[in-house]
Design a protein around this motif. Sequence first.
Motif, mmCIF file in Angstrom:
data_model
loop_
_atom_site.group_PDB
_atom_site.id
_atom_site.type_symbol
_atom_site.label_atom_id
_atom_site.label_comp_id
_atom_site.label_asym_id
_atom_site.label_seq_id
_atom_site.Cartn_x
_atom_site.Cartn_y
_atom_site.Cartn_z
ATOM 1 N N SER A 212 10.014 10.995 -8.564
ATOM 2 C CA SER A 212 10.268 9.883 -9.468
ATOM 3 C C SER A 212 11.400 9.004 -8.950
ATOM 4 O O SER A 212 11.320 7.776 -8.964
ATOM 5 C CB SER A 212 10.606 10.436 -10.863
ATOM 6 N N ASP A 213 12.455 9.691 -8.481
ATOM 7 C CA ASP A 213 13.575 8.936 -7.900
ATOM 8 C C ASP A 213 13.120 8.132 -6.704
ATOM 9 O O ASP A 213 13.499 6.971 -6.528
ATOM 10 C CB ASP A 213 14.686 9.904 -7.446
ATOM 11 N N ARG A 214 12.331 8.829 -5.888
ATOM 12 C CA ARG A 214 11.844 8.168 -4.674
ATOM 13 C C ARG A 214 11.061 6.905 -5.033
ATOM 14 O O ARG A 214 11.195 5.852 -4.392
ATOM 15 C CB ARG A 214 10.967 9.151 -3.896
ATOM 16 N N LEU A 215 10.236 7.005 -6.065
ATOM 17 C CA LEU A 215 9.447 5.853 -6.496
ATOM 18 C C LEU A 215 10.366 4.721 -6.965
ATOM 19 O O LEU A 215 10.183 3.567 -6.604
ATOM 20 C CB LEU A 215 8.498 6.253 -7.635
ATOM 21 N N GLU A 216 11.370 5.090 -7.760
ATOM 22 C CA GLU A 216 12.307 4.086 -8.246
ATOM 23 C C GLU A 216 13.003 3.363 -7.106
ATOM 24 O O GLU A 216 13.111 2.135 -7.088
ATOM 25 C CB GLU A 216 13.374 4.751 -9.132
ATOM 26 N N GLN A 217 13.464 4.153 -6.136
ATOM 27 C CA GLN A 217 14.145 3.573 -4.981
ATOM 28 C C GLN A 217 13.222 2.639 -4.207
ATOM 29 O O GLN A 217 13.609 1.539 -3.803
ATOM 30 C CB GLN A 217 14.629 4.681 -4.038
ATOM 31 N N ALA A 218 12.006 3.131 -4.007
ATOM 32 C CA ALA A 218 11.036 2.338 -3.244
ATOM 33 C C ALA A 218 10.772 1.001 -3.941
ATOM 34 O O ALA A 218 10.774 -0.063 -3.309
ATOM 35 C CB ALA A 218 9.732 3.105 -3.081
ATOM 36 N N ASN A 219 10.568 1.057 -5.259
ATOM 37 C CA ASN A 219 10.309 -0.169 -6.007
ATOM 38 C C ASN A 219 11.476 -1.147 -5.913
ATOM 39 O O ASN A 219 11.309 -2.344 -5.696
ATOM 40 C CB ASN A 219 10.038 0.146 -7.487
ATOM 41 N N GLN A 220 12.661 -0.598 -6.084
ATOM 42 C CA GLN A 220 13.847 -1.446 -6.047
ATOM 43 C C GLN A 220 14.026 -2.062 -4.667
ATOM 44 O O GLN A 220 14.343 -3.248 -4.547
ATOM 45 C CB GLN A 220 15.085 -0.616 -6.438
ATOM 46 N N ALA A 221 13.841 -1.230 -3.647
ATOM 47 C CA ALA A 221 13.994 -1.722 -2.275
ATOM 48 C C ALA A 221 13.034 -2.886 -2.029
ATOM 49 O O ALA A 221 13.399 -3.922 -1.470
ATOM 50 C CB ALA A 221 13.740 -0.597 -1.281
ATOM 51 N N ARG B 59 0.838 -1.197 0.000
ATOM 52 C CA ARG B 59 0.000 0.000 0.000
ATOM 53 C C ARG B 59 0.873 1.247 0.000
ATOM 54 O O ARG B 59 0.621 2.200 -0.728
ATOM 55 C CB ARG B 59 -0.916 -0.015 1.216
ATOM 56 N N ARG B 60 1.918 1.227 0.789
ATOM 57 C CA ARG B 60 2.822 2.385 0.865
ATOM 58 C C ARG B 60 3.476 2.631 -0.485
ATOM 59 O O ARG B 60 3.627 3.756 -0.937
ATOM 60 C CB ARG B 60 3.905 2.149 1.912
ATOM 61 N N ARG B 61 3.875 1.520 -1.109
ATOM 62 C CA ARG B 61 4.497 1.663 -2.428
ATOM 63 C C ARG B 61 3.532 2.301 -3.395
ATOM 64 O O ARG B 61 3.878 3.183 -4.191
ATOM 65 C CB ARG B 61 4.965 0.281 -2.927
ATOM 66 N N ASP B 62 2.295 1.833 -3.343
ATOM 67 C CA ASP B 62 1.259 2.414 -4.200
ATOM 68 C C ASP B 62 1.115 3.910 -3.925
ATOM 69 O O ASP B 62 0.969 4.721 -4.841
ATOM 70 C CB ASP B 62 -0.092 1.727 -3.964
ATOM 71 N N ASN B 63 1.146 4.264 -2.657
ATOM 72 C CA ASN B 63 1.034 5.676 -2.269
ATOM 73 C C ASN B 63 2.165 6.504 -2.852
ATOM 74 O O ASN B 63 1.943 7.609 -3.359
ATOM 75 C CB ASN B 63 1.028 5.820 -0.747
ATOM 76 N N ILE B 64 3.353 5.967 -2.760
ATOM 77 C CA ILE B 64 4.520 6.682 -3.301
ATOM 78 C C ILE B 64 4.335 6.885 -4.800
ATOM 79 O O ILE B 64 4.647 7.938 -5.362
ATOM 80 C CB ILE B 64 5.823 5.915 -2.992
ATOM 81 N N GLN B 65 3.818 5.865 -5.447
ATOM 82 C CA GLN B 65 3.568 5.967 -6.880
ATOM 83 C C GLN B 65 2.511 7.034 -7.154
ATOM 84 O O GLN B 65 2.646 7.839 -8.081
ATOM 85 C CB GLN B 65 3.106 4.609 -7.421
ATOM 86 N N GLN C 13 3.558 23.653 -11.090
ATOM 87 C CA GLN C 13 4.258 22.464 -10.598
ATOM 88 C C GLN C 13 5.759 22.570 -10.838
ATOM 89 O O GLN C 13 6.223 22.886 -11.943
ATOM 90 C CB GLN C 13 3.699 21.233 -11.325
ATOM 91 N N ASP C 14 6.497 22.275 -9.792
ATOM 92 C CA ASP C 14 7.942 22.346 -9.830
ATOM 93 C C ASP C 14 8.504 21.059 -10.439
ATOM 94 O O ASP C 14 8.235 19.955 -9.972
ATOM 95 C CB ASP C 14 8.436 22.554 -8.384
ATOM 96 N N MET C 15 9.320 21.167 -11.492
ATOM 97 C CA MET C 15 9.896 20.002 -12.184
ATOM 98 C C MET C 15 10.820 19.227 -11.264
ATOM 99 O O MET C 15 10.822 18.001 -11.273
ATOM 100 C CB MET C 15 10.650 20.506 -13.439
ATOM 101 N N GLU C 16 11.581 19.958 -10.444
ATOM 102 C CA GLU C 16 12.528 19.289 -9.548
ATOM 103 C C GLU C 16 11.801 18.374 -8.579
ATOM 104 O O GLU C 16 12.239 17.271 -8.285
ATOM 105 C CB GLU C 16 13.335 20.324 -8.764
ATOM 106 N N GLU C 17 10.682 18.891 -8.091
ATOM 107 C CA GLU C 17 9.911 18.081 -7.137
ATOM 108 C C GLU C 17 9.469 16.777 -7.793
ATOM 109 O O GLU C 17 9.579 15.705 -7.208
ATOM 110 C CB GLU C 17 8.690 18.868 -6.646
ATOM 111 N N VAL C 18 9.013 16.901 -9.024
ATOM 112 C CA VAL C 18 8.545 15.706 -9.735
ATOM 113 C C VAL C 18 9.693 14.716 -9.931
ATOM 114 O O VAL C 18 9.545 13.502 -9.748
ATOM 115 C CB VAL C 18 7.925 16.095 -11.100
ATOM 116 N N GLU C 19 10.862 15.238 -10.266
ATOM 117 C CA GLU C 19 12.013 14.355 -10.449
ATOM 118 C C GLU C 19 12.378 13.640 -9.152
ATOM 119 O O GLU C 19 12.703 12.452 -9.149
ATOM 120 C CB GLU C 19 13.206 15.163 -10.949
ATOM 121 N N ALA C 20 12.332 14.418 -8.075
ATOM 122 C CA ALA C 20 12.649 13.829 -6.761
ATOM 123 C C ALA C 20 11.664 12.704 -6.432
ATOM 124 O O ALA C 20 12.052 11.630 -5.954
ATOM 125 C CB ALA C 20 12.612 14.898 -5.682
#
Lengths: 390, 421
Positions: free
Chosen positions: B352-361, B320-326, B343-350
């Motif tokens: 996105s990274d966070r989502l990638e990390q979460a998925n990988q973890a 569920r948390r992963r889904d939330n991050i997504q 909308q701030d592009m940097e925030e979106v990139e951050a």
Amino acid sequence: MTVSEAEKRTGKNSVNMQETYTVYLIETRPADSEGGTPVPDMLWRRYSEFELLRTYLLVTYPFVIVPPLPEKRAEFVWHKLSADNLDPDFVERRRVGLENFLLRVASHPLLSNDKIFFLFLTDEKGWRDAVLETGFQDKVDSRLKSLSASFRVKNPDKRFTALKQYSDELNAVISQLLRVRVRVADRLYGVYKVHGNYGRVFSEWSAIEKEMGDGLQSAGHHMDTYAASIDDILEEEEHYADQLKEYLHYTEAVRCVCRKHELLQYELEMAAQDLAYKKQQKEELATGTVRVFSLKGMTTKLFGQESQEQREQKLAALEQSIQEGEELLKEKNHECQEFVQSAWKDIERFKEQKEHDLREALISYAIMQISMCKKGIQVWTNAKECFNKM
Amino acid sequence: MAAQDTPSSAADLSAPVLDLDEDDDLEVFSKKTSLSDGRPLPTSPSSMTNQYHLDQEEPDENLKQRDLFISVDNPESHVTAIETFIMYRVLTRTTRPDFDSSEVEVMRRYQEFSWLRSKLEESHPTLIIPPLPEKFVVKGMVERFSEDFIETRKRALHRFLQKISVHPVLSHSPHLKAFLTAQDLTPHKKQGPGLFSRMGDTVRSMAQSVRGSRGRPQEFCTLQDYVDRFSTNISSVDKVTQRIIREQREYVDELHQYSPAYSQWAELEEGLSEPLQGVSRSLELCAQETDAQAQDLSDVLVPVLHEYVLCADTLRTVLRRRDNIQTDFEVKNEALATKKVDQDMEEVEALSDRLEQANQALRTDWRHWRSNLRSDVRTALVSAADRNLQYYEKCLAVWESFLLSQKVDPAQHHNHKSSST
């Protein structure tokens, strides 16, 4: 041809016309066959006929511990077994019990030579009449009296008292044992059957597991096997329980003999007492003294004496009575002594038989337990292997 | 050995770490938990250091070499003016340089274990954190301070720390270090986002349920599916096991009444007395064996099954948390695309990274968890089967010995048919 050594088999069977009851096939083959293979005698008997035979034997040989019949209704059953008289398991176990009964009678030194017993095995139609002709029914009353009446014996035979007490205690102890056995069987059944749930659950789980799936699935099958194995195990145990039940019923037969002796003893004492009283009466009449208070004596004193003639008549009658009484006493004494002698002979025989049979039964129980353990080892070894492959 | 924070190095764990985990589990099954490792420990810290240096020559083996040993024992009752509670001794032995000493001992209560777990969850939302024993035992109405309850809880807490101590990421958490070493945890407890992050979670999961799981990658859908079915299955196995133990206990109770029935009979008899007493004794011995077996089974199987029942909940939460991050990312990403909101592009990139990390973890930890599951369940079931084996072997011996006493050869069993003669 002697009946006593005959080999017998009792086969189960069928249903009859108006009412439904079960008849059993009895085959008799004489052991000492003079040349050639003898044709076995075969006939059908139902349970009530066995009962009749047994009653006859009880009455005709009151000093013998007559082998018991299998129970009329199923007692000490654990939940799975049906207590219904027509249930095939029950019928089968009854068949074994009836066969047992016949074998025991046939191997008894006295009972095996009985003519009626022989007819029971050989004459399907005519047997009933033959039994009734013996007139044993008349003696049934006396037997019932010995069983139910309460009378006090002044000089009880210590051996018989001890035997009766033993028989009562044995009855209680075996009953208790059978009761607990039923509860244990029930619980053991529960343990085994619940393992069957593992079978189902492992199977479901194996469906979602890649590496563990096979191991789980095959372990599950072993759990099913384990759960199913209890049925055979407990069925075997029923035979053991039946052996104990036979001796439970034997205690009733022993008690019977003791009571019969009590009755004889009582009759003997009554006869002696009666004789003593008459003798005393004679003495009183002869000497004119009243030693013991009696209404007659008082009335005589109050209302005048009897004539000399009357007295002599009474004396003569008493003398006659005393003679008869002495005869009766002798008879009863003899009867009692014979009974005691014959009974103890049979009791000793019974004791030996009992010890032998029960020891065998206990050993067979141990063997059953061993078999159960071996099955368990097998199943869990297999299961362990499956789990190891997970 | 640097602190392993990056998911990429954690990927080396894909090979199942079997040997270590087996030792892990075996020591839990034994009743003594004073030593955290069943293997003979090197006696001095320096020799431990030597071992550690040796391992550095084989970088791949590095991760398999344990350098953190934690044990939980010595429950003690503490009474204050306000409350009574149990403290457990947490003993740590380590060769890690970032620890001040190689051996540390602290006293911790359940609350503090709970704190640790929350902190780990916060820091690693998509890692599968081992479960804690339940706060209260609802069914059975177990007394909070009953010996059994405390013992069961202690063992579960021990397992909890065991699993964390070998986790490539969690074992390096600063919160863990604080938990293991700080004499007083209170200053640490006050740090961190705490309450607010939990509120955030709730808001997000509401947004998530509105959006649905359409964006969820297939691999995680498959995972969700598995988790749902696993949860049902493991609960069933747990329930069946509890039922078996219950039935066994009732069987034992009856067995204890069976034995005296024979000895009572024996008192009446002369010649039969001896075999009857023999049967009575044999039944009593078997009753004792059954009792011991039921207890052992309970120790071997129940804690493991229970732990994985709780894990099922953890898995659901993690997904569920992963889904939330997504969702977080997608919401902001859409906003960026539609340009409706500033909308701030940097925030979106951050994000996105966070989502990638979460998925990988999650991906990596999922493999780790699966391998643990397999190993734990296998070990527990093998032990249970073995215990049952031993039980039957012991009972077999009892009855064979009885037969011998009756001068009967146990080998010729099928020839004995007790028919009347």
